[in-house]
Design an enzyme around this catalytic site. Structure first.
Site, PDB file in Angstrom:
ATOM      1  CB  SER A  92      -4.332   1.701   2.782  1.00 25.40           C
ATOM      2  OG  SER A  92      -4.219   1.579   4.181  1.00 25.40           O
TER       3      SER A  92
ATOM      4  CG  ASP B  99      -6.814  -0.947   4.301  1.00 23.22           C
ATOM      5  OD1 ASP B  99      -6.373  -1.287   3.188  1.00 23.22           O
ATOM      6  OD2 ASP B  99      -6.194  -0.205   5.078  1.00 23.22           O
TER       7      ASP B  99
END
Length: 754
Positions: free
Chosen positions: A82, A228
């Site tokens: 991320s 993610d």
């Protein structure tokens, strides 16, 4: 004697067996070392850096890296998830800590976390959409089913930023070939497992790793649909171990668990559950760390994962947490000479070429390639400039045919060119936009309208479209227009249209309002026109219509009438405003000449001219609007339905909406507003403004009566918000004689022009 011979033979054999060992020892004897020969130093341990995900909290990784450099700790491999993938991937590609800090500190995160095109890149038609339907949300409709975008943000602008920041690594396929070997972790939402990316497109890998579900659209990589990495692999300790490192520095920036007294809402409980699920895997990864590995957990308190606007505030907590572990980290540090050598051995990436050998657009839209080419300026032989390439992608995105437009540098036959990739909106080709407008002056005059625009795009290769508006409420309206370009450059067009609408109009007797009329009119019109770049449009058309005027309130002696209309309407408009609601710079201007002709069905021959201009200036957070409206009838007599109204917020604010109307009207205004704060953050950034206006204008029954002495002076003060559903105003208007009006606008801009 025989015994002595056996002993000598044993000694001789032993010496022969030891000769190779003795020879080796002789090569590195103390004498040789004194003569200048140095023994090879023992290999230092390979150190891996793991950067976890945490949204904006992940900017703390930059402070950690800054301190690691200051301590002279070498980094031989990086794994990021991320925000950790952004920081780690950029650092691994050669970006300095100073550049990382500047990028995060100066980046316009509000723009990056939005897919709304820059208004200057929109075509003139799309600017009209933006002005009339300010809600920045679009649905699709196909086969009787409503279709939704995959996420709030599809990532168009984020993709361009990442592409620019990784441009020098565009020809690197194997991430081991970066200055620091790198891995990015994402979550495969089809297979339900973490997915590690160690090759391919670096910008795309970083983008996939940070695709927060529902907030950012998933990314297709290697046939996998990725979101993610924080969901299934927020701290990739096992991945860095597979890269063969000896020591690990792991940085955990996850959001802390709420305390019991903080779990007081459904939102807080939902966030806690998500944090629990993520932390389970994070704890398993932390347990894989060895005794000599180091875990850094910056104290970020409740700093919001979505607060990218203030992400730079996390730099120092990251650095402080690293300094607090200086004793443990010191064992990994190098002396100055060794660290300088480590830095000198890093690969330095450079752009793959100086100039573009080819330019192409890959897209799946129905429009002809010539239409897209007409929008672009970049040519073969131009220098490779990330800003220019991003600007070209923005121009294609401004057509609002594609959900995102990106680019990549491609090497073919030893030459480097650019390939723009434009992907059509998956929820098209029928698009729905919505508008809501509430106006209330707290004196009994209220207007409320709900509107929807249906646009059927890509009817043919020339880019024809059908646009239909439906509006219910105080001012019902139905309008439809077929827009048909005649050339691939979309400049020349024909546009037949039909409009049915109702509105209120005041009728006057001797300059006094005598009644309120309800006007109903239907008009069929055919225009021929030309676009003027992206800033303007010229039209000329013939129209034919019928209508009626009915007295709703007031003098019953005023007759109800039916009327016919017909004539020629010529229009010229320009729009360079950067924001349709709270502009900071640009001009909005229009000129219209209406010639009503009995030969085309009109009851009366007359002509009208309308001119308006608004220009915006900004310095700092303060903006100034200067505006002029002028409308006049060229003939002595004109029907009441063609009168020009004044009254309402910013159109003589102390008067009721449309309180004045006449065949001649003029209005001067100065509007000042200043952004004082913002509400929300990230995806819900809402600027808040305070302002005031000064207005002077009037209407006249005869042009000879027009004079500066007869102007009415009004003013207002207001609070304004630029919300996702359109502008919202709470205002007070003041007129001569002490009259005061209060206004509430929700979802609609005050009328800056008729």
């Amino acid at each position: 004697m025989q015994e002595l011979g056996k002993r000598l033979l044993t000694i001789l054999c032993t010496m022969l067996l030891l000769l190779p060992v003795a020879g080796q020892a002789e090569e590195h004897s103390p004498a040789d070392l004194l003569e200048g020969e140095t023994a090879a130093p023992p290999a230092r341990p390979r150190i891996g850096l793991v950067l976890g995900g945490g949204g904006a909290r992940g900017a703390a990784h930059i402070g950690v890296i800054r301190e690691l450099e200051r301590m002279r700790i070498p980094i031989d491999a990086i794994v990021g998830t991320s925000m950790g993938a952004i920081v780690g991937g950029l650092y691994a590609s050669g970006m300095s800590v100073e550049d990382l800090e500047e990028t995060v500190s100066t980046l316009d995160w509000v723009a990056v976390l939005s897919d709304r095109p820059n208004r200057e890149d929109l075509s003139f038609r799309r600017k009209r959409d933006d002005e009339q339907f300010p809600i920045n949300f679009e649905l699709g409709y196909r086969d009787g089913e409503l279709l939704f975008p995959q996420a709030v943000v599809l990532g168009h602008r984020l993709d361009l930023i990442l592409r620019e920041l990784t441009l020098d690594a565009s020809d690197v396929h194997d991430f081991d070939d970066l200055p620091i070997p790198f891995r990015a972790i994402a979550s495969d939402i089809v297979a339900g497992e973490a997915y590690t990316m160690g090759e391919g497109d670096l910008a795309l890998a970083i983008r996939a790793s940070m695709s927060v579900p529902a907030a950012f659209a998933p990314v297709l990589v290697d046939g996998r649909l990725l979101v993610d990495g924080g969901l299934l692999g927020n701290l990739g300790v096992s991945v860095i171990q597979d890269m063969g490192v000896d020591l690990i520095i792991a940085v955990d920036v996850e959001f802390p668990m709420y305390k019991m007294d903080e779990l007081d809402s459904a939102i807080a409980i939902s966030e806690q559950v998500l944090t629990l699920l993520i932390r389970q895997e994070t704890r398993r990864q932390i347990n894989r760390l060895g005794a000599k590995d180091v875990l850094i957990s910056p104290d970020l308190g409740l700093f919001a994962s979505s607060d990218f606007v203030h992400a730079a505030e996390t730099f120092e907590p990251g650095a402080a947490a690293t300094r607090a572990l200086a004793d443990e980290l010191q064992a990994m540090a190098l002396d100055e000479q060794a660290y300088a050598q480590y830095l000198s051995e890093r690969t330095v990436l450079s752009p793959p070429a100086d100039k573009l050998a080819f330019v192409r657009v890959v897209h799946d839209a129905k429009v002809a390639p010539e239409i897209l080419a007409a929008r672009m300026d970049v040519q073969v032989g131009d220098p490779i400039d990330a800003d220019v390439l991003a600007a070209e992608a923005e121009l294609l995105f401004g057509l609002r045919l594609f959900e995102k437009v990106g680019y990549r540098l491609v090497e073919e036959d030893g030459e480097t060119g650019v390939e723009f990739n434009a992907r059509s909106k998956r929820w098209g080709p029928n698009y729905l936009r919505f508008g809501v407008a509430l106006e209330d002056d707290f004196e009994g005059s209220t207007a409320f309208n709900v509107a929807m625009r249906w646009r059927r795009a890509g009817l043919n290769s020339l880019g024809a479209e059908l646009v239909t508006d439906f509006q219910l409420g105080t001012d019902p309206r139905f309008a439809t227009e077929l827009y048909q370009p005649l050339r691939f450059d979309s400049r020349i067009f024909v546009a037949p249209s039909f409009v049915f609408e109702q509105s209120n109009q005041n009728a006057f007797v001797a300059n006094d309002a005598a009644a309120r009329l309800r006007l109903t009119e239907a008009v069929l019109q055919v225009d021929v026109g030309a676009e003027i770049g992206r800033v303007g449009e010229f039209r000329i058309g013939v129209y034919r219509g019928r209508g009626e005027s009915r007295v709703k309130v007031g003098d019953p002696s005023i007759p109800n009438t039916d009327f016919d209309s017909g004539g020629v309407l010529t229009q010229l408009r320009f729009d360079t405003l950067d924001n349709a609601q709270f502009p900071q710079h640009g001009i909005l201007s229009g000129l219209a000449w209406n010639s009503s002709l009995p030969g085309l069905g009109a009851d009366t021959r007359f002509g009208t001219v309308e001119f308006d201009i608004t220009t915006a200036f900004t310095r700092g957070k303060s903006s100034l609007l200067l505006g002029l409206d002028y409308q006049t009838t060229l003939d002595p007599v004109s029907p009441v339905q063609n009168y020009f109204p004044l009254g309402g917020f910013l159109r003589l604010s102390g008067l009721e909406r449309g309180q004045l109307s006449g065949p001649h009207a003029a209005l001067l205004r100065v509007v000042y507003y200043r952004q004082v704060s913002s509400a929300g953050g990230g995806f819900l950034h809402i600027p808040v403004y305070v302002g005031a206006s000064l207005e002077a204008g009037n209407v006249w029954q005869d042009r000879s009566d027009m004079s500066f002495n007869s102007l009415l002076t009004n003013g207002s003060v207001f609070l304004g918000l630029d919300t996702p559903i359109g502008p919202t105003y709470l205002a007070a208007g003041f007129a001569e004689g002490g009259r005061t009006n209060f206004y509430l606008f929700i979802g609609s801009a005050p009328r800056l022009q008729k």
